[in-house]
Design an enzyme around this catalytic site. Structure first.
Site, PDB file in Angstrom:
ATOM      1  N   SER A  27      65.469  77.227  36.743  1.00  0.00           N
ATOM      2  CA  SER A  27      66.483  76.565  37.562  1.00  0.00           C
ATOM      3  C   SER A  27      65.846  75.644  38.589  1.00  0.00           C
ATOM      4  O   SER A  27      66.288  74.505  38.787  1.00  0.00           O
ATOM      5  CB  SER A  27      67.344  77.613  38.270  1.00  0.00           C
ATOM      6  OG  SER A  27      68.021  78.417  37.344  1.00  0.00           O
ATOM      7  N   ARG A  31      65.558  71.307  38.666  1.00  0.00           N
ATOM      8  CA  ARG A  31      66.024  70.615  39.869  1.00  0.00           C
ATOM      9  C   ARG A  31      64.907  69.751  40.446  1.00  0.00           C
ATOM     10  O   ARG A  31      65.120  68.590  40.809  1.00  0.00           O
ATOM     11  CB  ARG A  31      66.503  71.634  40.913  1.00  0.00           C
ATOM     12  CG  ARG A  31      67.884  72.225  40.616  1.00  0.00           C
ATOM     13  CD  ARG A  31      68.135  73.477  41.448  1.00  0.00           C
ATOM     14  NE  ARG A  31      69.510  73.957  41.332  1.00  0.00           N
ATOM     15  CZ  ARG A  31      69.993  74.637  40.311  1.00  0.00           C
ATOM     16  NH1 ARG A  31      69.218  74.910  39.276  1.00  0.00           N
ATOM     17  NH2 ARG A  31      71.261  75.045  40.300  1.00  0.00           N
ATOM     18  N   SER A 170      81.419  76.275  36.404  1.00  0.00           N
ATOM     19  CA  SER A 170      79.962  76.350  36.446  1.00  0.00           C
ATOM     20  C   SER A 170      79.401  75.716  37.714  1.00  0.00           C
ATOM     21  O   SER A 170      79.759  74.591  38.078  1.00  0.00           O
ATOM     22  CB  SER A 170      79.379  75.642  35.220  1.00  0.00           C
ATOM     23  OG  SER A 170      77.978  75.529  35.335  1.00  0.00           O
ATOM     24  N   SER A 171      78.488  76.432  38.362  1.00  0.00           N
ATOM     25  CA  SER A 171      77.831  75.872  39.544  1.00  0.00           C
ATOM     26  C   SER A 171      76.985  74.660  39.191  1.00  0.00           C
ATOM     27  O   SER A 171      76.666  73.849  40.067  1.00  0.00           O
ATOM     28  CB  SER A 171      76.956  76.937  40.203  1.00  0.00           C
ATOM     29  OG  SER A 171      75.888  77.314  39.350  1.00  0.00           O
ATOM     30  N   ASP A 297      72.742  85.288  34.945  1.00  0.00           N
ATOM     31  CA  ASP A 297      71.658  85.336  33.968  1.00  0.00           C
ATOM     32  C   ASP A 297      70.992  86.706  33.909  1.00  0.00           C
ATOM     33  O   ASP A 297      70.211  86.974  32.994  1.00  0.00           O
ATOM     34  CB  ASP A 297      70.616  84.257  34.270  1.00  0.00           C
ATOM     35  CG  ASP A 297      71.081  82.873  33.837  1.00  0.00           C
ATOM     36  OD1 ASP A 297      72.068  82.779  33.080  1.00  0.00           O
ATOM     37  OD2 ASP A 297      70.453  81.875  34.253  1.00  0.00           O
ATOM     38  N   LYS A 400      62.772  78.932  24.995  1.00  0.00           N
ATOM     39  CA  LYS A 400      63.653  78.122  25.841  1.00  0.00           C
ATOM     40  C   LYS A 400      63.306  78.271  27.311  1.00  0.00           C
ATOM     41  O   LYS A 400      63.377  77.297  28.069  1.00  0.00           O
ATOM     42  CB  LYS A 400      65.111  78.507  25.588  1.00  0.00           C
ATOM     43  CG  LYS A 400      66.127  77.597  26.254  1.00  0.00           C
ATOM     44  CD  LYS A 400      67.535  77.960  25.814  1.00  0.00           C
ATOM     45  CE  LYS A 400      68.533  76.894  26.232  1.00  0.00           C
ATOM     46  NZ  LYS A 400      68.688  76.767  27.687  1.00  0.00           N
TER      47      LYS A 400
END
Length: 418
Positions: A27, A31, A170-171, A297, A400
């Site tokens: 995450s 970003r 979704s955020s 998650d 992934k």
């Protein structure tokens, strides 16, 4: 598609003891890659994740003229002019939800025609709410199916103004708008509507990363932010380990009564999925109801662990799991029931794991359909630590987000058969 190979984790007869360093946070890495690409200058990102999801993000940036170097296996050096060029081809982002949503919004700040696309799985994952929000901001963008591919006609910057989006969704949609807002033509206000704000912790990750790259973001109440059109500044940025990856190791430790040193304390994480560490620490007395809205998650890990709990566990607040890499609620339910009929039940968007600690030490004949979802593969490996005969379909889908997962288990003494 990857070949449909299988892998069997052989049960362990001793506590798992050792040291494992989880990879960098997916995450935060994606970003940071996006913000470094938007900034003018050179940014050095250390502790980064190198996986399928971050590879497609970095390759997309390269296609648009951003220089992305990889001096070692945990560092990206990103050099950008701050202006992206429209490539001749679609930006192919595999099944990376972060890259797809974040880039869709960011591309509105540049001139040219862009297409954001993904694989067969990404083409089933919704992006309509983000497209609708961008359209309300004056962006020429379309996704006829409500899923990728998405066509964006960039006009050099988001228009100043206020945009509202449902906070229950979704955020990633909200994060995409916030990060894109700093490169607009004027201040952008992003306000959340709805009765609840899902995955608030991920918005905090976004805001922290934006500020680290020089953005000016002001909170307006509890559910709105004003983003000034400052753009971003290149910077050196360190990425913490992935909390979602850590949950598998915390759970493996709990299941085997082991001692696994991750090199970082559970309370040192800023990612919301680290909240799961407290629940895992309560095993085998996990609570009867677990609200997964702020640690989605981590739910696959907790659901498999709950199979060995002393009491049933109901997972609530997890509706968004139906639109992840697969329908994770159904995948978890089906996988658990393949191990033992009735071990899990779906009630609406809740998942109930009925729990049966006597399964430990038994042998079953269970083929787990991962739907090529990395989290389904990794969480059901945990069941294999205690139950013989669990075969995991498409085990290499872990690339992934955690390419070294099977090696990490092996380093702790876990044996697998392919």
């Amino acid at each position: 598609m990857r070949p449909q190979a299988t892998l069997t984790v052989l049960p362990v007869e001793r506590p798992l003891v050792g040291r494992v360093s989880p990879p960098g946070s997916k995450s935060i890495t994606n970003r940071a890659l996006l913000l470094a690409g938007l900034a003018k200058g050179t940014s050095r990102l250390t502790g980064a994740l190198k996986s399928d999801d971050t590879r497609v993000m970095s390759e997309a940036l390269r296609l648009m003229g951003v220089q992305v170097d990889e001096p070692d296996d945990s560092t990206f050096v990103v050099t950008s002019s701050g202006h992206w060029q429209a490539p001749q081809q679609a930006l192919f982002l595999g099944n990376a939800g972060t890259a797809t949503r974040f880039l869709t919004a960011a591309l509105a700040n540049f001139e040219g025609d862009f297409v954001v696309d993904g694989d067969e799985y990404m083409r089933k994952r919704p992006i309509g709410p983000l497209v609708d929000a961008l359209q309300r901001m004056g962006v020429e963008v379309s996704a006829p199916s409500g899923c990728p591919p998405v066509a964006i006609k960039g006009k050099g910057g988001l228009e100043a103004g206020r945009i509202e989006i449902d906070g229950n969704l979704s955020s990633q949609y909200v994060s995409a708008l916030l990060m894109a807002g700093a490169c607009g033509k004027g201040p952008v206000e992003v306000a959340l509507t709805g009765s609840e704000i899902g995955a608030r912790g991920y918005l905090d990750l976004t805001l922290a990363a934006m500020r680290a790259f020089g953005a000016e973001v002001q909170a307006i109440g509890d559910a709105a932010w004003k983003v000034s059109a400052t753009g971003y500044r290149a910077t050196d940025f360190h990425i913490e380990p992935d909390a979602s990856a850590a949950t598998y190791l915390w759970a493996a430790q709990a299941l085997t009564e082991g001692a696994i040193d991750l090199g970082v304390a559970s309370n040192a994480f800023t990612q919301p999925d680290a909240l799961a560490s407290q629940i895992i620490a309560s095993f085998p007395n996990m609570p009867a109801v677990i609200d997964g809205s702020q640690m989605q998650d981590a739910i696959p890990t907790l659901a498999v662990l709950a199979a060995f709990n002393r009491q049933p566990v109901r997972f609530v607040g997890i509706a968004n799991l139906r639109v992840k890499e697969c329908d994770r609620i159904s995948a978890l339910s089906n996988g658990l029931c393949a191990i033992a009929p009735g071990l899990a039940v779906e009630e609406g968007d809740d998942l109930i794991v009925t729990a049966n600690p006597t399964l430990a030490g038994t042998t079953v004949d269970a083929l787990i359909d991962t739907h090529s979802d990395h989290r389904i593969a990794m969480c059901f490996a945990l069941a294999g630590l205690k139950i013989a005969g669990i075969r995991i379909l498409d085990p290499d889908c872990v690339a992934k987000t955690y390419p070294g997962y099977w090696d990490a288990l092996a380093s702790l003494g876990v044996s697998v058969q392919r």
